[in-house]
Each structure stands twice: as structure tokens, then as C-alpha cells.
Write a protein that holds these residues in place. Structure first.
Motif, PDB file in Angstrom:
ATOM      1  N   VAL A 268       0.849  -1.196   0.000  1.00 23.63           N
ATOM      2  CA  VAL A 268       0.000   0.000   0.000  1.00 23.63           C
ATOM      3  C   VAL A 268       0.886   1.248   0.000  1.00 23.63           C
ATOM      4  O   VAL A 268       1.772   1.386   0.865  1.00 23.63           O
ATOM      5  CB  VAL A 268      -0.928   0.003   1.241  1.00 23.63           C
ATOM      6  N   ASN A 269       0.622   2.129  -0.946  1.00 26.50           N
ATOM      7  CA  ASN A 269       1.337   3.402  -0.983  1.00 26.50           C
ATOM      8  C   ASN A 269       0.982   4.201   0.281  1.00 26.50           C
ATOM      9  O   ASN A 269      -0.204   4.322   0.616  1.00 26.50           O
ATOM     10  CB  ASN A 269       0.916   4.171  -2.239  1.00 26.50           C
ATOM     11  N   ARG A 270       1.981   4.750   0.955  1.00 28.81           N
ATOM     12  CA  ARG A 270       1.687   5.467   2.204  1.00 28.81           C
ATOM     13  C   ARG A 270       0.947   6.780   1.962  1.00 28.81           C
ATOM     14  O   ARG A 270       0.456   7.390   2.904  1.00 28.81           O
ATOM     15  CB  ARG A 270       2.977   5.690   3.016  1.00 28.81           C
ATOM     16  N   SER A 271       0.804   7.191   0.688  1.00 29.50           N
ATOM     17  CA  SER A 271       0.009   8.387   0.397  1.00 29.50           C
ATOM     18  C   SER A 271      -1.470   8.028   0.173  1.00 29.50           C
ATOM     19  O   SER A 271      -2.307   8.924   0.040  1.00 29.50           O
ATOM     20  CB  SER A 271       0.555   9.105  -0.835  1.00 29.50           C
ATOM     21  N   ALA A 272      -1.799   6.740   0.126  1.00 28.78           N
ATOM     22  CA  ALA A 272      -3.193   6.330  -0.130  1.00 28.78           C
ATOM     23  C   ALA A 272      -4.037   6.589   1.113  1.00 28.78           C
ATOM     24  O   ALA A 272      -3.564   6.436   2.251  1.00 28.78           O
ATOM     25  CB  ALA A 272      -3.247   4.853  -0.513  1.00 28.78           C
ATOM     26  N   SER A 273      -5.310   6.932   0.892  1.00 30.20           N
ATOM     27  CA  SER A 273      -6.171   7.304   2.018  1.00 30.20           C
ATOM     28  C   SER A 273      -6.421   6.126   2.964  1.00 30.20           C
ATOM     29  O   SER A 273      -6.706   6.334   4.146  1.00 30.20           O
ATOM     30  CB  SER A 273      -7.497   7.882   1.508  1.00 30.20           C
ATOM     31  N   ILE A 274      -6.291   4.909   2.475  1.00 31.88           N
ATOM     32  CA  ILE A 274      -6.551   3.746   3.341  1.00 31.88           C
ATOM     33  C   ILE A 274      -5.350   3.445   4.255  1.00 31.88           C
ATOM     34  O   ILE A 274      -5.499   2.764   5.278  1.00 31.88           O
ATOM     35  CB  ILE A 274      -6.892   2.490   2.491  1.00 31.88           C
ATOM     36  N   PHE A 275      -4.185   3.976   3.901  1.00 31.87           N
ATOM     37  CA  PHE A 275      -2.973   3.593   4.641  1.00 31.87           C
ATOM     38  C   PHE A 275      -3.060   3.847   6.150  1.00 31.87           C
ATOM     39  O   PHE A 275      -2.822   2.938   6.956  1.00 31.87           O
ATOM     40  CB  PHE A 275      -1.722   4.252   4.032  1.00 31.87           C
TER      41      PHE A 275
END
Ligand code: FMN
Length: 174
Positions: free
Chosen positions: A60-67
Motif C-alpha cells: 500500500v502506498n503510504r500516500s493512499a487514504s486507506i494507509f
């Protein structure tokens, strides 16, 4: 005589090109926040990890809202998309369509109230057992707490295949 300059290759461009030819099935990774709100995004990085214990991983990209939600709650769900879910893929991979992700007809609640996709080819409800940062992404290692399968199991499963930047359809070969 004409001299043809050879185009310089950049490792980044070549890497991107190499990823475009790698076919991958698409899942929706989902999570539930402390207020009961649903979060999710489309991923091709979901993979099975081990049988002992049953485990899955997802990057998961750490910029994604789910992170931050997965990081805080330590739980996530992997929903393997069915070809019928094609319309959802755009919503779950575009930030400007975030509000259109959790249309009630597509979603139920699984173990711990996590959002589970109706009609998914498989659903894995996981507890984060470990997480490892690398570059822009964090790999979450999840111990599988529950598996939801369609009843009856699909005889000709039709996952969404992502290839060359677009959706492909798998046709069963009789
Ligand atoms: C086919 C496909 C696969 C993707 N796979 C991943 C992935 O494995 N990990 C990831 O962090 N983002 C992945 N993305 C990007 C996210 O889905 C996208 O950035 C999403 O909008 C992030 O959620 P947000 O807008 O709520 O932050 C993928 C996008 C597509 C179209």
C-alpha cells in the motif's frame, strides 16, 4: 550516411514498461475506521503468502487514504474482483471518485464489520501480523481470520485482469 542515435534507456522507464506486460488480477483492499467508516482502493499487489499460517500480503502506498486506517486498526480485507465488478474499478483507483466507492448494493459487513464485496471471487479478512516499509509503499502481512467464498464456487471464475494499463477479460477454454 545517416547515424541513428540510440534512445537512452532509463531504468525507471524500462521498469514501468516491464510492469505493463505483467498480467495481474485486481482486488479491492478495504478497511473500517474507528467510527465505522469504510475505506478502500484497487490493488494488483495482493498475493497469498503462506499456508502455515494462512496469510496474505498487500503493498500500500503510504500516500493512499486507506494507509493510516490499516496502520491504526491493524485489520484489512482483500476482495478479489469479479469481471462483473468492472464499474467499481475506476471508483476505487481514482481519488476524485472516492465518494462513489461504497455503494450499498455492492457491500456487506464481514468479521469485525469490515467491508466485504458481494459477488467477489474470494474475500480474505486479515489481521496485520507485520508491516514493512520499502520506498513509497508499506507491505502489510496479514494473518487470515476468515475466508468468504461464493456458494456455489464459481465453475468458470472470471477475475479482472489488468494488463498493459487496461482491463482484460478471461475467456474459459472449453
Ligand atoms: C489496476 C490498479 C492497481 C493498483 N494497485 C495498487 C497497489 O497495489 N498498491 C497501491 O498502493 N496502489 C495501487 N493502485 C493505485 C490506487 O488504487 C489509487 O491510487 C487509489 O486512488 C488510492 O486511493 P485514494 O485515492 O483513496 O488515496 C492501483 C491502481 C490500479 C488502477
Amino acid at each position: 550516411m545517416t547515424l541513428h542515435a540510440t534512445k537512452p534507456h532509463s531504468l525507471t522507464d524500462d521498469f514501468r514498461s516491464s510492469m505493463r506486460v505483467a498480467a495481474a488480477s485486481v482486488s479491492l483492499v478495504t478497511a473500517r475506521d474507528e467510527s465505522g467508516g469504510f475505506h478502500g482502493m484497487a490493488v494488483t499487489s495482493a498475493a497469498s503468502l503462506s499456508m502455515e499460517p494462512p496469510s496474505m500480503m498487500v503493498a500500500v502506498n503510504r500516500s493512499a487514504s486507506i494507509f493510516p486506517v490499516i496502520s491504526r486498526t491493524g485489520r484489512f480485507c482483500l476482495n478479489l474482483m469479479n469481471d462483473d465488478h468492472g464499474g467499481l474499478l475506476e471508483c476505487f483507483s481514482r481519488s476524485d471518485m472516492r465518494e462513489r466507492r461504497f455503494t450499498p448494493e455492492h457491500w456487506a459487513e464481514g468479521l469485525g464489520g469490515l467491508p466485504t464485496l458481494r459477488g467477489a471471487l474470494s474475500v480474505h479478512v486479515c489481521t496485520v501480523a507485520a508491516a514493512h516499509d520499502f520506498g513509497t509503499h508499506t507491505v502489510f502481512f496479514g494473518q487470515v481470520d476468515d475466508v468468504i467464498l461464493p456458494e456455489p464456487m464459481a465453475q468458470n471464475p472470471a477475475p479482472i485482469i489488468w494488463l498493459n494499463g487496461t482491463r482484460r477479460h478471461l475467456r474459459a477454454i472449453a
